[in-house]
Motif scaffolding. Sequence first.
Motif, PDB file in Angstrom:
ATOM      1  N   GLY A 136       0.848  -1.195   0.000  1.00  8.54           N
ATOM      2  CA  GLY A 136       0.000   0.000   0.000  1.00  8.54           C
ATOM      3  C   GLY A 136       0.873   1.230   0.000  1.00  8.54           C
ATOM      4  N   ILE A 137       1.134   1.789  -1.179  1.00  8.63           N
ATOM      5  CA  ILE A 137       2.087   2.888  -1.305  1.00  8.63           C
ATOM      6  C   ILE A 137       1.524   4.154  -0.683  1.00  8.63           C
ATOM      7  N   SER A 138       2.404   4.902  -0.045  1.00 12.91           N
ATOM      8  CA  SER A 138       1.991   6.150   0.594  1.00 12.91           C
ATOM      9  C   SER A 138       1.804   7.235  -0.459  1.00 12.91           C
ATOM     10  N   VAL A 139       1.058   8.262  -0.099  1.00  9.44           N
ATOM     11  CA  VAL A 139       0.835   9.385  -1.002  1.00  9.44           C
ATOM     12  C   VAL A 139       2.162  10.052  -1.349  1.00  9.44           C
ATOM     13  N   LYS A 140       3.038  10.165  -0.378  1.00  9.85           N
ATOM     14  CA  LYS A 140       4.337  10.797  -0.599  1.00  9.85           C
ATOM     15  C   LYS A 140       5.163  10.010  -1.611  1.00  9.85           C
ATOM     16  N   ASP A 141       5.235   8.696  -1.428  1.00 14.61           N
ATOM     17  CA  ASP A 141       6.021   7.870  -2.351  1.00 14.61           C
ATOM     18  C   ASP A 141       5.423   7.879  -3.750  1.00 14.61           C
ATOM     19  N   TYR A 142       4.107   7.803  -3.843  1.00 14.71           N
ATOM     20  CA  TYR A 142       3.463   7.784  -5.159  1.00 14.71           C
ATOM     21  C   TYR A 142       3.645   9.117  -5.877  1.00 14.71           C
ATOM     22  N   ARG A 143       3.549  10.196  -5.148  1.00 16.01           N
ATOM     23  CA  ARG A 143       3.748  11.508  -5.762  1.00 16.01           C
ATOM     24  C   ARG A 143       5.182  11.649  -6.270  1.00 16.01           C
ATOM     25  N   ALA A 144       6.142  11.107  -5.515  1.00 16.95           N
ATOM     26  CA  ALA A 144       7.541  11.175  -5.947  1.00 16.95           C
ATOM     27  C   ALA A 144       7.740  10.439  -7.268  1.00 16.95           C
ATOM     28  N   LEU A 145       7.000   9.356  -7.474  1.00 22.34           N
ATOM     29  CA  LEU A 145       7.122   8.599  -8.717  1.00 22.34           C
ATOM     30  C   LEU A 145       6.423   9.308  -9.878  1.00 22.34           C
ATOM     31  N   THR A 146       5.247   9.826  -9.649  1.00 24.08           N
ATOM     32  CA  THR A 146       4.471  10.430 -10.736  1.00 24.08           C
ATOM     33  C   THR A 146       4.990  11.808 -11.131  1.00 24.08           C
ATOM     34  N   GLU A 147       5.653  12.497 -10.226  1.00 23.36           N
ATOM     35  CA  GLU A 147       6.142  13.838 -10.529  1.00 23.36           C
ATOM     36  C   GLU A 147       7.579  13.842 -11.030  1.00 23.36           C
ATOM     37  N   ASN A 148       8.202  12.689 -11.111  1.00 21.49           N
ATOM     38  CA  ASN A 148       9.568  12.571 -11.619  1.00 21.49           C
ATOM     39  C   ASN A 148       9.549  12.700 -13.143  1.00 21.49           C
ATOM     40  N   ASP A 149      10.306  13.645 -13.703  1.00 22.24           N
ATOM     41  CA  ASP A 149      10.283  13.862 -15.151  1.00 22.24           C
ATOM     42  C   ASP A 149      10.927  12.723 -15.934  1.00 22.24           C
ATOM     43  N   HIS A 150      11.612  11.785 -15.238  1.00 24.15           N
ATOM     44  CA  HIS A 150      12.188  10.618 -15.909  1.00 24.15           C
ATOM     45  C   HIS A 150      11.210   9.453 -15.976  1.00 24.15           C
ATOM     46  N   ARG A 151      10.008   9.627 -15.454  1.00 20.64           N
ATOM     47  CA  ARG A 151       8.891   8.676 -15.575  1.00 20.64           C
ATOM     48  C   ARG A 151       9.261   7.251 -15.147  1.00 20.64           C
ATOM     49  N   PRO A 152       9.563   7.053 -13.883  1.00 17.67           N
ATOM     50  CA  PRO A 152       9.962   5.708 -13.431  1.00 17.67           C
ATOM     51  C   PRO A 152       8.875   4.654 -13.545  1.00 17.67           C
ATOM     52  N   LEU A 153       7.598   5.040 -13.576  1.00 20.58           N
ATOM     53  CA  LEU A 153       6.531   4.048 -13.668  1.00 20.58           C
ATOM     54  C   LEU A 153       6.331   3.537 -15.097  1.00 20.58           C
ATOM     55  N   ALA A 154       6.838   4.239 -16.081  1.00 21.69           N
ATOM     56  CA  ALA A 154       6.687   3.823 -17.479  1.00 21.69           C
ATOM     57  C   ALA A 154       7.752   2.795 -17.842  1.00 21.69           C
ATOM     58  N   ASP A 155       7.340   1.761 -18.549  1.00 18.71           N
ATOM     59  CA  ASP A 155       8.293   0.753 -19.023  1.00 18.71           C
ATOM     60  C   ASP A 155       8.755   1.153 -20.418  1.00 18.71           C
ATOM     61  N   LYS A 156       9.859   1.850 -20.477  1.00 19.92           N
ATOM     62  CA  LYS A 156      10.340   2.383 -21.747  1.00 19.92           C
ATOM     63  C   LYS A 156      10.828   1.289 -22.688  1.00 19.92           C
ATOM     64  N   SER A 157      11.146   0.120 -22.165  1.00 19.04           N
ATOM     65  CA  SER A 157      11.703  -0.941 -23.005  1.00 19.04           C
ATOM     66  C   SER A 157      10.691  -1.500 -23.995  1.00 19.04           C
ATOM     67  N   VAL A 158       9.408  -1.529 -23.627  1.00 15.54           N
ATOM     68  CA  VAL A 158       8.381  -2.052 -24.540  1.00 15.54           C
ATOM     69  C   VAL A 158       7.272  -1.047 -24.807  1.00 15.54           C
ATOM     70  N   GLN A 159       7.039  -0.126 -23.893  1.00 11.42           N
ATOM     71  CA  GLN A 159       5.986   0.873 -24.078  1.00 11.42           C
ATOM     72  C   GLN A 159       6.489   2.096 -24.823  1.00 11.42           C
ATOM     73  N   GLY A 160       7.756   2.435 -24.597  1.00  7.23           N
ATOM     74  CA  GLY A 160       8.318   3.625 -25.209  1.00  7.23           C
ATOM     75  C   GLY A 160       8.603   3.417 -26.684  1.00  7.23           C
ATOM     76  N   THR A 161       8.186   4.355 -27.516  1.00  9.30           N
ATOM     77  CA  THR A 161       8.512   4.307 -28.949  1.00  9.30           C
ATOM     78  C   THR A 161       9.226   5.600 -29.314  1.00  9.30           C
ATOM     79  N   TYR A 162      10.282   5.471 -30.090  1.00  6.26           N
ATOM     80  CA  TYR A 162      11.152   6.591 -30.404  1.00  6.26           C
ATOM     81  C   TYR A 162      11.491   6.582 -31.891  1.00  6.26           C
ATOM     82  N   PRO A 163      11.757   7.756 -32.473  1.00 10.27           N
ATOM     83  CA  PRO A 163      12.339   7.739 -33.814  1.00 10.27           C
ATOM     84  C   PRO A 163      13.683   7.008 -33.745  1.00 10.27           C
ATOM     85  N   PRO A 164      13.885   5.950 -34.501  1.00  6.88           N
ATOM     86  CA  PRO A 164      15.098   5.152 -34.339  1.00  6.88           C
ATOM     87  C   PRO A 164      16.359   5.789 -34.876  1.00  6.88           C
ATOM     88  N   GLY A 165      16.214   6.936 -35.571  1.00 13.81           N
ATOM     89  CA  GLY A 165      17.399   7.606 -36.077  1.00 13.81           C
ATOM     90  C   GLY A 165      18.175   6.713 -37.035  1.00 13.81           C
TER      91      GLY A 165
END
Length: 639
Positions: free
Chosen positions: A297-326
């Motif tokens: 049961g995550i605390s409000v403080k811990d959850y806010r720290a995750l959601t407000e982080n500009d590096h998006r720790p809750l997102a799985d960039k390995s399969v959800q993230g799509t990027y121009p492959p350059g």
Amino acid sequence: MRRPPKDTEESARRITRRGLVLGGSMLAFMSVLAGRMRYMQVDQAEEFRLLAEENRINIRLIPPARGLIFDRTGQPIAENVQNYRIVIVREDAGDLDETFAKLRTLVPLSDDDVERALREVRRRSPFVPVTIADQLDWEDVAEVAVNAPALPGVTPEVGLTRHYPLSADFAHVVGYVGPVSDYDLSKLEDPDPLLQIPKFQIGKIGLEAKREDQLRGSAGTKRIEVNAGGRVMRELSRQEGQKGADLQLTLDHDLQNFVNARLGSESAAAVVMDVNNGDILAISSAPAFDPNLFVRGISVKDYRALTENDHRPLADKSVQGTYPPGSTFKMVTALAAHEAGVVTAGETIYCGGYKQLGTRRFHCWKRGGHGFVDLHDSLMRSCDVYYYELAERVGIEKISEMAKRLGIGIRHELPMSAVAEGLAPTKAWKEARRQESWMVGDSLNASIGQGFVLASPLQLAVMSARIATGEAISPRLVKSVDSVEQPILTDGPIGLPPTTLQQVRKAMFSVVNSRRGTAYRARLLPDEMEFAGKTGTSQVRSVVVKNSEVPWEQRDHALFVCFAPYDKPRIAVSVVIEHGGGGSSAAAPVARDIVARALHGDVPPLEVYPAGERAKVAEIFESMPLRSRESGPNVSDRA
């Protein structure tokens, strides 16, 4: 006056008739009643016995043990641990305020915990147990047990709860479990009765959610005797349920830990894939999070720290993230053009720094141009103009078809949350989605992995593996279920001539191992560790400005793909670092270290690196929070 005898006789006859009628009626009624009693007591005895038994005996479900999850070596990734908790029954507790006051002297309970528990206790029926606190230490439970006589209605209990011993390393892959919510139930047409058990845990995201049916198991039952008020009197019998299936993943926990540590604080993702069978050996998204926070049961403080982080720790960039492959996409364009026969491997194209298309110039990254380049040089030096020319000749349809053949623009079926499809655009796609006609300039942008093209790190690893082997191998995450090996997925050869593939591989080898290659500084020295790769830098803004002159979120993405060893490929690696700048400077060194770790089997010695890179590598390794370092020697000792 005496009645005449005749009247007396008549009266007697009337009384006798009435008596006979009444007696007959009573006899008939008694007969019917007796018949009904016999029917109910004899003919329907079994039915009424069962009804009475159901009023006295209740059947209750026993939650099964959730299936365990292991890595490929048998290391537990998700396990069940004993959960000590304290429950209270209101009707036995007496004065609740006094009971809670005593309990707080033994167990650490905050004001919020007490308020929540009291609210729940008063909401439930008086004989229903309510959890006051869980995830307690044995010492706390023992304290409560010893003081049980002074705590009426309070009982310590033990159950099972999910635990992730490797913390953040597998957070995005495995996900986490949590109590069943009303939202969870609303998504199911015929929910399992198990889900009605208070605080029953189910998978919320990741593998825990995607393989919920296998991991959950089936419920057991127990027969309990209850009184007229529904209160449990005693347990009569018990039948244990069937535990959930155990899953063994293809991932290697030590390699996964190294990849996570190497990505560090970057907003990034990396994938390591076995090119021969598709096994995912490591798949990491950074930064990560501790899934145990959500189980408890995550605390409000811990959850806010995750959601407000500009590096998006809750997102799985390995399969959800799509990027121009350059420029990592240039192999796709080259293979499409060569298969179509619009260019040969030895044919040269002149790069003067740009290609003119109508009134617009499409620039090469090197403003002065590369001069005359062929396939080999164009990949080694990452010339853009060469691929502009190929795109104009071959067209977007063949480029898109080749991208899908290599694994880009298709969804790979892994049991992870929100696996992205990516995008290999076509003329029809643009017409349908944007109501616009496809332009030649769109093809030129797509040829170097810009414009509408999107790919995930997983797809880039699949592309590298297929180029390395010529086989349409697909990624696999689950190795076995209850020790039953899962099938390897492949559609056979990708249908490209071996000579064409070998020319692309040689060019990728020169990217890393030739002095003129864009990733030369990321090479490894031993012959058995030589690898082939391709750098990529994808723009996130249209105006060309130095990355150092703009905020982090406006900088270019850095990418690198490779396979190793070159002579006999075993692994394919992709690395994407969001807003990392250049692929050669940011992503290639990370991929190099991952390759060295995967091939060496441990943190690699410094001797495998060029002399000029060793001090930097040693500094990086020394700062990495490797789990093995807790019990083993440090990097300098091993080197």
